[in-house]
Design a protein around this motif. Structure first.
Motif, PDB file in Angstrom:
ATOM      1  N   LEU A  84      -4.883  -0.969   4.941  1.00  0.00           N
ATOM      2  CA  LEU A  84      -5.200   0.224   4.156  1.00  0.00           C
ATOM      3  C   LEU A  84      -5.653   1.370   5.063  1.00  0.00           C
ATOM      4  O   LEU A  84      -5.159   2.499   4.958  1.00  0.00           O
ATOM      5  N   LYS A 114      -0.758   8.081   8.003  1.00  0.00           N
ATOM      6  CA  LYS A 114       0.200   8.246   6.907  1.00  0.00           C
ATOM      7  C   LYS A 114       1.395   9.128   7.265  1.00  0.00           C
ATOM      8  O   LYS A 114       2.508   8.880   6.817  1.00  0.00           O
ATOM      9  N   LYS A 115       1.153  10.147   8.074  1.00  0.00           N
ATOM     10  CA  LYS A 115       2.254  11.067   8.354  1.00  0.00           C
ATOM     11  C   LYS A 115       3.239  10.526   9.391  1.00  0.00           C
ATOM     12  O   LYS A 115       4.323  11.062   9.573  1.00  0.00           O
ATOM     13  N   VAL A 149      -2.772   2.808   7.022  1.00  0.00           N
ATOM     14  CA  VAL A 149      -1.910   3.726   6.262  1.00  0.00           C
ATOM     15  C   VAL A 149      -2.600   5.070   6.068  1.00  0.00           C
ATOM     16  O   VAL A 149      -1.974   6.131   6.197  1.00  0.00           O
ATOM     17  N   ILE A 150      -3.912   5.048   5.766  1.00  0.00           N
ATOM     18  CA  ILE A 150      -4.635   6.303   5.555  1.00  0.00           C
ATOM     19  C   ILE A 150      -4.625   7.165   6.814  1.00  0.00           C
ATOM     20  O   ILE A 150      -4.369   8.370   6.777  1.00  0.00           O
ATOM     21  N   ASN A 176       9.047   2.670  10.858  1.00  0.00           N
ATOM     22  CA  ASN A 176       9.750   1.836   9.873  1.00  0.00           C
ATOM     23  C   ASN A 176      10.400   0.606  10.491  1.00  0.00           C
ATOM     24  O   ASN A 176      10.347  -0.482   9.923  1.00  0.00           O
ATOM     25  N   LEU A 221       4.133   7.227   9.640  1.00  0.00           N
ATOM     26  CA  LEU A 221       4.585   5.862   9.336  1.00  0.00           C
ATOM     27  C   LEU A 221       6.103   5.724   9.350  1.00  0.00           C
ATOM     28  O   LEU A 221       6.626   4.667   9.685  1.00  0.00           O
ATOM     29  N   ILE A 222       6.806   6.819   8.987  1.00  0.00           N
ATOM     30  CA  ILE A 222       8.269   6.700   8.922  1.00  0.00           C
ATOM     31  C   ILE A 222       8.827   6.284  10.279  1.00  0.00           C
ATOM     32  O   ILE A 222       9.708   5.436  10.373  1.00  0.00           O
ATOM     33  N   SER A 271       1.035   3.881  -3.060  1.00  0.00           N
ATOM     34  CA  SER A 271       0.604   5.256  -2.821  1.00  0.00           C
ATOM     35  C   SER A 271       1.648   6.245  -3.311  1.00  0.00           C
ATOM     36  O   SER A 271       1.323   7.310  -3.836  1.00  0.00           O
ATOM     37  N   ARG A 272       2.912   5.876  -3.142  1.00  0.00           N
ATOM     38  CA  ARG A 272       3.980   6.765  -3.622  1.00  0.00           C
ATOM     39  C   ARG A 272       3.956   6.872  -5.139  1.00  0.00           C
ATOM     40  O   ARG A 272       4.479   7.836  -5.706  1.00  0.00           O
ATOM     41  N   ILE A 317       0.838  -1.208   0.000  1.00  0.00           N
ATOM     42  CA  ILE A 317       0.000   0.000   0.000  1.00  0.00           C
ATOM     43  C   ILE A 317       0.871   1.255   0.000  1.00  0.00           C
ATOM     44  O   ILE A 317       0.599   2.216  -0.730  1.00  0.00           O
ATOM     45  N   ARG A 318       1.936   1.232   0.798  1.00  0.00           N
ATOM     46  CA  ARG A 318       2.813   2.406   0.854  1.00  0.00           C
ATOM     47  C   ARG A 318       3.498   2.658  -0.484  1.00  0.00           C
ATOM     48  O   ARG A 318       3.532   3.796  -0.974  1.00  0.00           O
ATOM     49  N   LEU A 319       4.040   1.601  -1.078  1.00  0.00           N
ATOM     50  CA  LEU A 319       4.755   1.809  -2.345  1.00  0.00           C
ATOM     51  C   LEU A 319       3.790   2.197  -3.459  1.00  0.00           C
ATOM     52  O   LEU A 319       4.111   3.037  -4.305  1.00  0.00           O
TER      53      LEU A 319
END
Lengths: 211, 211, 211
Positions: free
Chosen positions: B74, B81-82, B77-78, B88, B84-85, B26-27, B22-24
């Motif tokens: 999903l 989202k801000k 992540v929504i 990691n 998530l880093i 979305s990018r 999902i992250r990749l």
């Protein structure tokens, strides 16, 4: 033997899906045989994945007409290549008919399997039948799948699956259920494109993910 | 019915694999439905290829929980989202748990098939179960598969398969064998990433190959 | 047990296909394990798709020699990497032998299935066996499939299938039919590359298609 009304719709869908594969492949400088292969893959790819997942013989191994209609699409593109833009709206309608019909075909094939699957599997198989061909097309021409980025596409198949389920609860007549389901796919996609309705994207995502 | 400990690990793995897809996606500006599909494909893709090769019903057609966990991923992540880093390292641990567990699941499913396969087939199926989802993810987002270029990934699954085989010769208790195998995958991957251990690349290759 | 003449040709084909996958993957900076996987996928990918479509056990799960020959190809590339260009013509001949033989193998496996397929299915399966591995290779290394854009490749397999069919009508001896079919693939490809014979491309296509 006369083809039935559903057969004719299926040929229209096959033709339209093959056209979209052949056109995009040609723009990537594929030769005519390569474009034909991409056209076939676009037209039969979704149903093939469905049949592999359901462990049944891929539908196009039983009838050569799918390859024939893809070949007709190839000749059509070659002959009318300069005039295809003017037909874009026609192709769009054909493509959407194909999407709607393939979705219903995928749902019904799943329900008729000996293994009794829950209905959510049928919905997924309907969506795969309708939308996976376009994903395979975009993988073959080395592009990011279009259907996941623009106007509602695969989700229209899921909506068609939900309407099929609702229709089953209300109506005894299977043909009515089929029409409701196909119409919901068709209209969802039509409205999405007419009004540029897309799904939200996940924005503001960090930009340094390392997988 | 309470989920078993292995069930819980499998859900964690599904969740982590779906998050990475999902992250990749979305990018690459996929919409949320497209990102969901990539998340699902990452989580269930390896097991699906394994089941098609073994000619058995794809595991996720039997239980809806894999799609549900992908949907939870999903929403996760929504919503976050801000942030998530910062997670990691957590995701990396989850992803590695998934890799280890999926490998063991793939080995055991192969050994339990009616067709009696030699053990090297089980090792390959373990590696496919663990690593092929990430390859499918990268094909869908139109990137060169990451796992073939950076720190040891698919090879960790093969190592886990070898440890499974060695464990089988030494221990009577299958649970001990499973733990040894999963731990070897987990530790191989952990050490590879911690110390940036990658496999050698074939350099100095001629630059004018014509296929 | 001595390998038969056909076995030896099949090993040559596997070796040559694996070499092409390993070389192209290395140029894309894959590590040696990734290059090995791409080599395997190139060598066995076509036959695997054929076997999945025909619903039979993938051939390479029965015999480990295909993975072994791919590993030999890997060591060969590593050891002789600087000298491979000089061998390009040799590889081309090997590759073409593989293409010809895989085509015949694909046709015959289809005809021997319990399900009785029409011959056009056998022709397609021959072409998939010969040419799909190269498509999978190009998808994995994220390139537009080469075989759809340059000299005649997949079409040579189709021609071989047609010659097989014609041969069947004329000759009683299956070995003669096999040789005619394989030779027609081999010569078609050889002539195509020697004289740069490609199929026409569909040019002048509109440039603003919106799918």
């Amino acid at each position: 033997m006369m083809p039935s009304f559903v057969d004719i719709l299926e040929y229209i869908g096959t033709f339209a899906f093959a056209i979209s594969g052949i056109r995009l492949a040609s723009r990537k400088d594929f030769d005519i045989f390569g474009a034909y292969v991409v056209g076939i893959a676009t037209a039969i790819g979704g149903g093939t994945i469905r049949d592999l997942l359901l462990d049944t013989t891929p539908f196009w191994l039983m009838k050569s007409c799918y390859l024939v209609w893809s070949a007709i699409a190839l000749f059509f593109v070659i002959i009318f290549k300069k005039h295809l833009i003017r037909l874009n709206n026609t192709f769009f309608i054909f493509d959407t008919i194909g999407l709607a019909l393939f979705t219903v075909v995928g749902i019904e094939k799943t329900m008729m399997m000996e293994t009794h699957y829950p209905f959510w599997v049928a919905i997924i198989m309907g969506a795969i039948t309708g939308a996976a061909g376009g994903v395979i097309r975009d993988i073959l021409i080395n592009e990011i799948p279009l259907i996941f980025r623009k106007e509602i596409y695969a989700l229209a198949c899921v909506i068609g699956g939900l309407f099929y389920y609702i229709g089953l609860q209300i109506f005894d007549n299977l043909i009515i259920v089929q029409i409701i389901s196909a119409a919901s796919v068709f209209l969802t996609r039509l409205i999405a494109v007419a009004f540029h309705v897309g799904l939200p994207h996940i924005k503001n995502l960090e930009h340094d993910i390392k997988s």
